[in-house]
Write a protein that holds these residues in place. Structure first.
Motif, PDB file in Angstrom:
ATOM      1  N   SER A 191      -2.385 -89.434 -46.823  1.00 25.95           N
ATOM      2  CA  SER A 191      -2.254 -88.327 -45.877  1.00 25.95           C
ATOM      3  C   SER A 191      -3.581 -88.168 -45.146  1.00 25.95           C
ATOM      4  CB  SER A 191      -1.905 -87.019 -46.590  1.00 25.95           C
ATOM      5  OG  SER A 191      -2.996 -86.579 -47.353  1.00 25.95           O
TER       6      SER A 191
ATOM      7  N   ALA B 152      -4.373 -93.195 -42.467  1.00 18.78           N
ATOM      8  CA  ALA B 152      -3.455 -92.283 -43.155  1.00 18.78           C
ATOM      9  C   ALA B 152      -2.531 -93.038 -44.100  1.00 18.78           C
ATOM     10  CB  ALA B 152      -2.643 -91.489 -42.143  1.00 18.78           C
TER      11      ALA B 152
ATOM     12  N   LYS C 176      -3.228 -83.676 -39.032  1.00 19.66           N
ATOM     13  CA  LYS C 176      -1.876 -83.146 -39.269  1.00 19.66           C
ATOM     14  C   LYS C 176      -0.887 -84.235 -39.666  1.00 19.66           C
ATOM     15  CE  LYS C 176      -2.855 -79.008 -37.346  1.00 19.66           C
ATOM     16  NZ  LYS C 176      -3.690 -78.193 -38.090  1.00 19.66           N
ATOM     17  N   ILE C 177      -1.330 -85.187 -40.478  1.00 26.70           N
ATOM     18  CA  ILE C 177      -0.456 -86.239 -40.999  1.00 26.70           C
ATOM     19  C   ILE C 177      -0.288 -85.966 -42.492  1.00 26.70           C
ATOM     20  CG2 ILE C 177      -0.139 -88.713 -41.307  1.00 26.70           C
ATOM     21  CD1 ILE C 177      -1.975 -89.133 -38.913  1.00 26.70           C
ATOM     22  N   PRO C 178       0.844 -85.358 -42.896  1.00 26.31           N
ATOM     23  CA  PRO C 178       0.974 -84.909 -44.281  1.00 26.31           C
ATOM     24  C   PRO C 178       1.316 -86.009 -45.289  1.00 26.31           C
ATOM     25  CG  PRO C 178       2.920 -84.323 -43.046  1.00 26.31           C
ATOM     26  CD  PRO C 178       1.959 -84.936 -42.073  1.00 26.31           C
ATOM     27  N   ASN C 179       1.954 -87.103 -44.822  1.00 27.38           N
ATOM     28  CA  ASN C 179       2.356 -88.137 -45.782  1.00 27.38           C
ATOM     29  C   ASN C 179       2.420 -89.499 -45.099  1.00 27.38           C
ATOM     30  OD1 ASN C 179       4.770 -88.041 -44.326  1.00 27.38           O
ATOM     31  ND2 ASN C 179       5.703 -86.630 -45.786  1.00 27.38           N
ATOM     32  N   ARG C 180       2.776 -90.513 -45.898  1.00 25.96           N
ATOM     33  CA  ARG C 180       2.814 -91.882 -45.387  1.00 25.96           C
ATOM     34  C   ARG C 180       3.984 -92.110 -44.421  1.00 25.96           C
ATOM     35  NH1 ARG C 180       0.677 -93.420 -50.781  1.00 25.96           N
ATOM     36  NH2 ARG C 180      -1.363 -94.338 -50.343  1.00 25.96           N
TER      37      ARG C 180
ATOM     38  N   PRO D 201      -4.934 -84.742 -43.492  1.00 25.40           N
ATOM     39  CA  PRO D 201      -4.716 -83.361 -43.047  1.00 25.40           C
ATOM     40  C   PRO D 201      -5.477 -82.995 -41.777  1.00 25.40           C
ATOM     41  CG  PRO D 201      -5.323 -83.440 -45.374  1.00 25.40           C
ATOM     42  CD  PRO D 201      -5.464 -84.809 -44.830  1.00 25.40           C
ATOM     43  N   ARG D 202      -6.614 -83.623 -41.540  1.00 25.95           N
ATOM     44  CA  ARG D 202      -7.401 -83.294 -40.352  1.00 25.95           C
ATOM     45  C   ARG D 202      -6.618 -83.578 -39.072  1.00 25.95           C
ATOM     46  NH1 ARG D 202     -13.296 -85.593 -39.990  1.00 25.95           N
ATOM     47  NH2 ARG D 202     -13.657 -83.814 -41.318  1.00 25.95           N
TER      48      ARG D 202
END
Length: 105
Positions: free
Chosen positions: A80, A75, A85-89, A82-83
């Motif tokens: 990111s 990630a 649920k990690i939207p950003n760094r 999305p699979r």
């Protein structure tokens, strides 16, 4: 003409080769990526087997921590995931730090 199944989608069959070819690093069919990623996948498979057959609950927790570390690093590289649920760094960095702290406990 009035077939009731004409709009039903057929479910693709599962095959081990299609599963392997869907793994990141193997999808593009580039040799350098395969050479780079193959030892990592073998290491992860070895760790999973050792966790399943090597010991008690501590080894399973260690496997989960290793999995979170790998996912957090991916990630961080991608920006990111999305699979998972990690939207950003920032979220990936927090997960990585938390997993590293848990790995030393």
């Amino acid at each position: 003409m009035n077939d009731p199944n004409r709009f039903r989608r057929r479910r693709p069959r599962f095959s081990f080769t299609s599963f392997i070819l869907d793994l990141p690093g193997l999808r593009s069919n580039a040799l350098w990526k395969k050479v780079l990623v193959a030892p990592l996948y073998l290491l992860v498979a070895l760790l999973v087997l050792l966790g399943l057959f090597g010991g008690g609950i501590g080894s399973i927790v260690d496997l989960l921590v290793i999995f979170v570390i790998i996912i957090a690093i991916v990630a961080l590289v991608n920006g990111s995931l999305p699979r998972f649920k990690i939207p950003n760094r920032k979220v990936a960095a927090v997960l990585l730090v938390a997993a590293l702290v848990l790995s030393f406990l």
